[in-house]
Each structure stands twice: as C-alpha cells, then as structure tokens.
Design a protein around this motif. Structure first.
Motif, PDB file in Angstrom:
ATOM      1  N   GLY A 175       0.485  -1.720  -0.263  1.00 52.08           N
ATOM      2  CA  GLY A 175       0.558  -0.060  -0.088  1.00 52.08           C
ATOM      3  C   GLY A 175       0.394   1.410   0.371  1.00 52.08           C
ATOM      4  N   SER A 176       0.078   2.324   0.312  1.00 50.88           N
ATOM      5  CA  SER A 176       1.090   3.526   0.692  1.00 50.88           C
ATOM      6  C   SER A 176       1.380   3.995   1.913  1.00 50.88           C
ATOM      7  CB  SER A 176       0.529   4.777  -0.318  1.00 50.88           C
ATOM      8  OG  SER A 176      -1.198   5.406  -0.134  1.00 50.88           O
ATOM      9  N   GLY A 177       2.067   4.718   2.012  1.00 46.59           N
ATOM     10  CA  GLY A 177       2.596   5.397   3.466  1.00 46.59           C
ATOM     11  C   GLY A 177       3.120   6.873   2.978  1.00 46.59           C
ATOM     12  N   PHE A 178       3.392   7.371   4.624  1.00 43.86           N
ATOM     13  CA  PHE A 178       4.126   8.725   4.630  1.00 43.86           C
ATOM     14  C   PHE A 178       5.643   8.292   5.273  1.00 43.86           C
ATOM     15  CE2 PHE A 178      -0.175  10.400   3.729  1.00 43.86           C
ATOM     16  CZ  PHE A 178       0.765  11.139   2.527  1.00 43.86           C
ATOM     17  N   ARG A 179       6.815   8.819   4.873  1.00 43.62           N
ATOM     18  CA  ARG A 179       8.190   8.559   5.728  1.00 43.62           C
ATOM     19  C   ARG A 179       8.538   9.947   5.716  1.00 43.62           C
ATOM     20  NH1 ARG A 179      13.164   9.185   4.192  1.00 43.62           N
ATOM     21  NH2 ARG A 179      12.367   8.370   1.626  1.00 43.62           N
ATOM     22  N   PHE A 180       9.007  10.688   6.647  1.00 38.40           N
ATOM     23  CA  PHE A 180       9.933  11.852   7.443  1.00 38.40           C
ATOM     24  C   PHE A 180      11.181  11.414   6.395  1.00 38.40           C
ATOM     25  CE2 PHE A 180      11.677  14.933  10.195  1.00 38.40           C
ATOM     26  CZ  PHE A 180      11.030  15.885   9.502  1.00 38.40           C
ATOM     27  N   GLU A 181      11.377  13.021   6.007  1.00 38.75           N
ATOM     28  CA  GLU A 181      12.256  13.230   5.340  1.00 38.75           C
ATOM     29  C   GLU A 181      13.135  14.446   6.416  1.00 38.75           C
ATOM     30  OE1 GLU A 181      15.520  12.664   3.432  1.00 38.75           O
ATOM     31  OE2 GLU A 181      14.284  11.301   3.158  1.00 38.75           O
ATOM     32  N   PRO A 182      13.817  14.253   7.130  1.00 36.48           N
ATOM     33  CA  PRO A 182      13.874  15.202   8.166  1.00 36.48           C
ATOM     34  C   PRO A 182      14.571  16.528   6.583  1.00 36.48           C
ATOM     35  CG  PRO A 182      14.977  13.421   8.883  1.00 36.48           C
ATOM     36  CD  PRO A 182      14.371  12.919   6.898  1.00 36.48           C
ATOM     37  N   GLY A 183      14.917  18.174   7.386  1.00 41.09           N
ATOM     38  CA  GLY A 183      15.261  18.825   6.612  1.00 41.09           C
ATOM     39  C   GLY A 183      16.838  18.701   7.055  1.00 41.09           C
ATOM     40  N   PRO A 184      17.755  19.783   7.059  1.00 39.54           N
ATOM     41  CA  PRO A 184      19.285  21.025   7.504  1.00 39.54           C
ATOM     42  C   PRO A 184      18.491  20.954   8.950  1.00 39.54           C
ATOM     43  CG  PRO A 184      17.936  22.287   5.728  1.00 39.54           C
ATOM     44  CD  PRO A 184      17.250  21.313   5.862  1.00 39.54           C
ATOM     45  N   VAL A 185      17.574  20.605   9.415  1.00 33.25           N
ATOM     46  CA  VAL A 185      18.008  21.490  10.487  1.00 33.25           C
ATOM     47  C   VAL A 185      17.861  20.625  11.719  1.00 33.25           C
ATOM     48  CG1 VAL A 185      15.105  20.604  11.578  1.00 33.25           C
ATOM     49  CG2 VAL A 185      16.028  23.112  12.687  1.00 33.25           C
ATOM     50  N   PHE A 186      18.109  19.310  11.592  1.00 37.64           N
ATOM     51  CA  PHE A 186      18.609  18.508  12.371  1.00 37.64           C
ATOM     52  C   PHE A 186      20.247  18.063  12.040  1.00 37.64           C
ATOM     53  CE2 PHE A 186      14.383  17.843  11.253  1.00 37.64           C
ATOM     54  CZ  PHE A 186      13.400  17.046  12.672  1.00 37.64           C
ATOM     55  N   ALA A 187      20.860  19.052  12.540  1.00 42.49           N
ATOM     56  CA  ALA A 187      22.117  18.927  13.697  1.00 42.49           C
ATOM     57  C   ALA A 187      21.834  20.189  14.534  1.00 42.49           C
ATOM     58  CB  ALA A 187      22.904  19.284  11.956  1.00 42.49           C
ATOM     59  N   ASN A 188      23.188  19.371  15.051  1.00 43.84           N
ATOM     60  CA  ASN A 188      24.031  20.086  16.911  1.00 43.84           C
ATOM     61  C   ASN A 188      24.170  21.830  16.350  1.00 43.84           C
ATOM     62  OD1 ASN A 188      25.847  17.434  16.848  1.00 43.84           O
ATOM     63  ND2 ASN A 188      24.562  18.079  18.040  1.00 43.84           N
ATOM     64  N   ILE A 189      24.885  21.806  15.209  1.00 42.83           N
ATOM     65  CA  ILE A 189      24.774  24.002  15.022  1.00 42.83           C
ATOM     66  C   ILE A 189      24.228  24.317  13.461  1.00 42.83           C
ATOM     67  CG2 ILE A 189      26.607  25.845  14.239  1.00 42.83           C
ATOM     68  CD1 ILE A 189      27.886  24.247  16.432  1.00 42.83           C
ATOM     69  N   ILE A 190      23.051  25.112  13.737  1.00 38.90           N
ATOM     70  CA  ILE A 190      22.921  25.455  12.195  1.00 38.90           C
ATOM     71  C   ILE A 190      22.909  26.775  12.435  1.00 38.90           C
ATOM     72  CG2 ILE A 190      20.173  25.587  11.021  1.00 38.90           C
ATOM     73  CD1 ILE A 190      20.853  23.199  12.259  1.00 38.90           C
ATOM     74  N   LEU A 191      23.686  26.841  11.117  1.00 36.67           N
ATOM     75  CA  LEU A 191      23.924  28.415  10.359  1.00 36.67           C
ATOM     76  C   LEU A 191      22.899  29.216  10.108  1.00 36.67           C
ATOM     77  CD1 LEU A 191      25.417  30.500   9.967  1.00 36.67           C
ATOM     78  CD2 LEU A 191      27.426  28.873   8.135  1.00 36.67           C
ATOM     79  N   ALA A 192      21.903  29.607  10.097  1.00 32.78           N
ATOM     80  CA  ALA A 192      21.007  30.145   9.198  1.00 32.78           C
ATOM     81  C   ALA A 192      21.834  31.432   9.013  1.00 32.78           C
ATOM     82  CB  ALA A 192      20.029  30.840  10.573  1.00 32.78           C
TER      83      ALA A 192
END
Length: 314
Positions: free
Chosen positions: A93-110
């Motif tokens: 069947g079908s379902g959803f999988r979460f694809e993490p964005g770049p926010v998933f790190a210890n230090i985020i440089l915005a």
C-alpha cells in the motif's frame, strides 16, 4: 586539578584553536562561547565579508558537532528547513515517511536569516525554543546539543526583512561583528594567501560540551547580583524617551545564564557585577525597541544600555 578547572582549561584551548582561523574578533569568539555554554542561540550581525560564516564553521569543528548551513533567500520555504513527509508506495500500500530537513544537526548556521520572509524565519522558532519541529501532526526532536547561529546583514541593506520580535527574543545574544582594524585586516590577507596556515583542531566532543553546560549552571550568583539584574531589566520599562518597549522576562533569564557562562569561562565560581554589565549589551540590544525620537536622533541601543547601567547602583 578538579573537573571544573580541567574543563575551564579545555574551553580556553577551544578559543585559542578558533583563533587560528579567525583573525581578531576575540570578543566575538568569547561571546559566542558564552552563549554556547548557556545553551542559547546567537544572532551575529555585521556587513558581508567579515567572516561570520567561517566563525560558525570553525566553532562546530573545534567542538566536534554536526553542522548544517541553510542559506536564507526570499524563495526559501519552511519545509526546506524542517523537512517534509514523503509519500511511499509499495506492494503493501502507500504511506508517509519523514524526510528530515537541514535543521537536524547540532549547530545550524542560518546564513543571512533576514533575507528570507518572516514566515520562513518563523520556521526556526519551534526548533530554537522547544528543540523539536512539528511536521503534520508529529513532533520530531532535533539532536542535542542544539544551537542556531544566525547571521544577519544590517537592516539598512537592501533586500532584507526585519526579524519578528518573537523570534528575536529567542536569541540569547545579539553580537555585533565590527569591521577589522588595519592590523587585523593585514592578518586576514596573510591567512588568505598562506596555504600552510595552521588548522584548528578538535578539542571537545558533544558529551564534554553537555558536561560543560551543566557545570555552567552550577556557578553561584548572589542575591545582590540577582537583584541588580532585575533592576536592569525593570529599568527598560520605566518612562524613557528613547525606549518604546522594554525587554521581556526572558532577558533576565538570559543575563543570568550569560553571566554564569562568562564567570565559568574566566575561571571564577561566582557571578560578579562586571559579568552582568558585560553580558547586558548582547542580551538587551535586540530586546529593547527604540522610540521614533531615538531612531530619528540616531540613538543606538548600546548607548541606551550603557546609560541604564551607569544609572543603576550595584
């Protein structure tokens, strides 16, 4: 040597290693380390080309933390930061999988955070405050320790969006990166041309950093110093021709945390009045809103903070 002294020496060594790749800006490096020990986020403001991005990259290397850079642009969407749910189909069947964005790190440089729209800027709010992001109906925890180090061009620059006050208040410190002196600029040119320049070495890991953050919380603060902090924050709400809105309650918490980190970094076990006066500038400069008269007369936040500190007895 006890564990506090051993950790203090390691933290001093961290600043020395960062100095191998960052010429000058010693106060900036010191204040960023204070914010990290406080477990807080940092807003770095300065003109382009002053090494803000290099500074964050070097810090993540010295502390051995995972690092992600997000270049903020007007067309950046919130999902580009937090991640999205992707539909998958198979024989079951079908379902959803979460694809993490770049926010998933210890230090985020915005990077250049004020070049994105307020809607996209606010996508960082939950991560900065709750250390989690919600996509759909599911919350996802970000890695620990977690810090957002954002860079910002001065508001006078074209093509920028002022950050909402709610998001500004989430930054523990706002640190102004000044233009280098002539000697520092000469050193930067030498660093650029010399391919044999010493590289910064890793000093800490994530577990040691979390231990340092716990030690920082144990630094003592006397009741008299605590009262002084409260008086400083309350003074921003008294009638003042230059202030339209005073600092939030979070400012008092930030001064306490920052002052403890400054004392710990400098080898002391108690917060002093000097510690409070020093951290009041990066804590308050983005939390007080200037009046129209102040803006039209060219009054700046640091001048107002300095006057408040001089007027309040220790």
């Amino acid at each position: 040597m006890n564990e506090f002294e051993a950790m203090q020496q390691k933290l001093m060594l961290c600043e020395q290693e960062i100095g191998k790749e960052i010429i000058g800006q010693r106060n900036v490096v010191h204040e960023v380390m204070m914010a990290i020990l406080s477990g807080g986020n940092v807003l770095l403001e300065g003109m382009p080309g002053l090494g803000k991005t290099r500074l964050v990259n070097t810090i993540s290397h010295v502390l051995n933390l995972s690092f992600k850079r997000i270049q903020f642009t007007p067309d950046l969407m919130p999902g580009d930061i937090t991640g999205t749910n992707i539909m998958l189909r198979d024989e079951n069947g079908s379902g959803f999988r979460f694809e993490p964005g770049p926010v998933f790190a210890n230090i985020i440089l915005a990077d250049e955070i004020n070049r994105a729209t307020p809607k996209t800027q606010s996508a960082l709010l939950e991560a900065m405050q709750e250390h989690s992001v919600t996509v759909g109906t599911v919350s996802h925890k970000v890695p620990e320790p977690f810090f957002v180090l954002a860079t910002q061009n001065p508001i006078e620059q074209e093509g920028t969006y002022p950050l909402p006050e709610a998001q500004l208040d989430r930054f523990l410190f706002k640190i102004v990166v000044d233009f280098p002196t002539k000697e520092e600029l000469k050193g930067i040119l030498g660093l650029t041309e010399n391919v044999q320049t010493m590289q910064a070495q890793q000093i800490l890991d994530s577990q040691e950093l979390e231990a340092a953050i716990r030690m920082t919380k144990e630094i003592k603060i006397a009741d008299a110093v605590l009262d002084y902090i409260l008086n400083v924050v309350m003074a921003t709400h008294e009638k003042n021709v230059n202030i339209r809105e005073g600092a939030s309650p979070r400012a008092a918490q930030a001064i306490v945390r920052g002052a403890k980190a400054k004392a710990f970094l400098e080898g002391r076990y108690n917060v002093s009045f000097d510690d409070v006066q020093s951290v009041a500038f990066p804590v308050l400069r983005h939390r007080i809103i200037l009046s129209f008269d102040a803006i039209s007369n060219g009054v700046v936040e640091d001048g107002i903070i300095g006057t408040l500190l001089n007027d309040i007895p220790t």
